[in-house]
Motif scaffolding. Structure first.
Motif: not given
Length: 582
Positions: A434-462
């Protein structure tokens, strides 16, 4: 003589029990077509094609025949024969012939005989049938030949087998407890949810009681997420095919996605995941390093196609609500963010009464995207977080998602079963796609890190896990009815009604039983519904302006003042105790 480790010896004995099962069924039901019969955890199974459907009533008869075979102490005779000879032996066994056809032409087929019974089997087996000591047939299920739903449906008989009768008895006792706690069984008693055939397999309707529980959990979940620096998003249930092409779902997950809908000449899909929507919101405006980290959560309902044969109550469904979140951050923030997620997970699970956890670090699978360097860097970051907190964890080699390594948290329930629930997944796929970017302190574009997170999983299984963990006796704060007010006779109803209204004003969930039933019947109904406490109202209680408290644990206390009771139940709710203490 059985060789090998104790574990290997047990597997050999269980495999032999499967062979004896096939012998018994063949004797009892002439014309039986044999499938396969391996050893499995705690026992064995064998697949059959029979002229009629078996029922649980058939199992004692089959088991008795197995015992006869065991008592005869027949030897397991191994034979190596040419393929042509084996094909003659199994001329009336189509499934064995299919297996034979897959052998190399120059390879002998391995047969095992007991008396006049012969099976195609590589073995090994015990030396004689009498070495199969302790077994029990358990159940019958349907199973597609070789797991292919386009192939014939066979009848599978499951059995348990152990080296000693005491081990078998202990296992059967545990099975009985598992059956008693099965969320589908408890649902029939508590009427929490329904899965009508009319709406399709794997789709669930939650009733008023489950609605109360879910609302309580969602309110707690939202409050905790806000307190931990998350914001909550809401996304659509469908998206254009373009979205799923960019995300890679159509290329990698199409077989679990539902068929497209034609809207204005374009294909739309119901969502199998929430993440692409969160990414598009991220891209809706320019982002700076000062904006990061962003923690966005959603209770988003997704839909995935599961084969009908694997659908299981609430544990395996086709429509489910994910306890989902995505953390978008800079490379420098990733370790502290993952550390916070782990601590958040522990807090959530402890609150729901799950005190035993096991962490797993899942590494690069055989099929993966990204460079070795990316994977190593991401895996090292996850490992540093776990090591810095001094957490005990195991390595799950090759268990990572195709787009990055992950940390899985498994919890143990009241019976010691381990459930895969929380997952924290590192992703370098979608930020690139998806070409995700953010502007860094150096004024240049950088690619962010991304974390998917599910604590309980799904409501049904939980929810399924929650039902089984507590056997339906939910903690006071979660129970849909926290107190039942039970007038002994009609003349006590007015006082009981005022008492119920008073408790409701305190935010306590109350049920007033005004039925024309005896008090014993009212108490029994409340106990069946596992209501934490029952307030019995009679002449003495009205005269003294008190209540008689009866807990679902069996404890009773008479002459309890209303304020004293309210303090007790509010303490149980506030402190999220399993039961009220009076």
């Amino acid at each position: 003589m059985v060789h090998g480790t104790p574990s290997e010896a047990l597997d050999i004995m269980r495999h032999s029990a499967a062979h004896i099962l096939a012998y018994a069924v063949s004797q009892l039901f002439p014309g039986t077509k044999l499938g396969i019969g391996p050893a499995i955890e705690n026992g064995f199974y064998y697949d059959f094609e029979l002229s009629r459907a078996l029922s649980q009533d058939d199992l004692p008869l089959i088991e008795a025949k197995m015992n006869d075979i065991v008592k005869q102490n027949l030897p397991f005779m191994r034979e190596a024969v040419g393929r042509m000879e084996a094909e003659i032996t199994f001329a009336d066994q189509p499934y064995k012939l299919e297996l034979l056809s897959e052998l190399p032409a120059d390879e002998d087929a391995i047969l095992y005989r007991n008396g006049d019974f012969v099976d195609l089997c590589k073995g090994p087996h015990v030396s004689h049938t009498a070495r199969v000591k302790a077994f029990k047939l358990l159940s019958i299920a349907g199973a597609y030949w070789r797991g292919n739903e386009k192939r014939p449906m066979l009848q599978r008989i499951y059995g348990a087998a152990f080296q000693t009768k005491s081990e078998l008895d202990e296992y059967l006792k545990r099975l009985a407890e598992l059956e008693a706690r099965d969320h589908r069984r408890i649902n029939k008693q508590l009427n929490l949810f329904a899965t009508p055939d009319e709406i399709g397999g794997g789709l669930v309707i939650y009733g008023p009681k489950a609605g109360r529980i879910r609302t309580t959990i969602e309110e707690f979940w939202r409050r905790e997420h806000y307190d931990n620096g998350y914001e909550i998003l809401y996304s659509p249930h469908i998206g254009r095919s373009t979205l799923w092409e960019i995300s890679g779902h159509l290329a990698n997950y199409k077989d679990i996605m539902y068929s497209p809908m034609d809207i204005d000449g374009q294909d739309y899909y119901v969502k199998p995941m929430n993440c692409p929507f969160h990414i598009l919101y991220y891209k809706s405006q320019a982002r700076s390093y000062r904006d990061l980290p962003l923690r966005w959560a959603e209770l988003g309902t997704v839909y995935r196609y599961e084969r009908s044969g694997v659908l299981t109550g609430l544990l395996r469904v086709r429509g489910f609500t994910q306890d989902d979140a995505h953390i978008i951050c800079t490379p420098e923030q990733i370790e502290s963010e993952i550390s916070e997620v782990i601590n958040f997970s522990f807090k959530m699970w402890n609150t729901f009464g799950f005190k035993e956890h096991q962490l797993y670090l899942a590494t690069r699978p055989e099929k993966a995207i990204g460079t070795e360097e990316q994977w190593q860097k991401a895996s090292d970051a996850l490992k540093r977080v776990l090591d810095a907190q001094g957490l005990d964890y195991k390595i799950d080699e090759g268990g990572g998602a195709f787009y990055g390594p992950k940390i899985d948290l498994k919890v143990k329930d009241a019976l010691g079963r381990e459930w895969q629930m929380t997952t924290i997944q590192f992703d370098f796929n979608l930020p690139e796609r998806f070409e995700m970017v953010y502007t860094g302190a150096d004024g240049q574009e950088h690619r962010p890190y991304m974390v998917h997170r599910a604590l309980l999983g799904s409501w049904e299984r939980f929810f399924g896990l929650l039902i089984e963990h507590y056997a339906g006796a939910f903690p006071v704060w979660l129970h849909p009815v926290q107190a039942a007010v039970l007038p002994i006779s009609d003349r006590h109803i007015e006082y009981a009604r005022k008492l119920a209204e008073n408790l409701k004003l305190q935010g306590i969930r109350v049920y007033l039983d005004q039925r024309s039933e005896t008090i014993n019947q009212k108490i029994r109904q409340a106990q069946l519904e596992k209501i934490p406490c029952m307030l019995v109202i009679g002449d003495k209680e009205i005269d003294n302006r008190t209540v008689a408290v009866r807990l679902r644990t069996g404890e009773q206390k008479f002459g309890v003042g209303l304020e004293e009771f309210k303090e007790s139940i509010n303490t149980a709710i506030r402190d999220r105790l399993p039961n009220v203490v009076v």
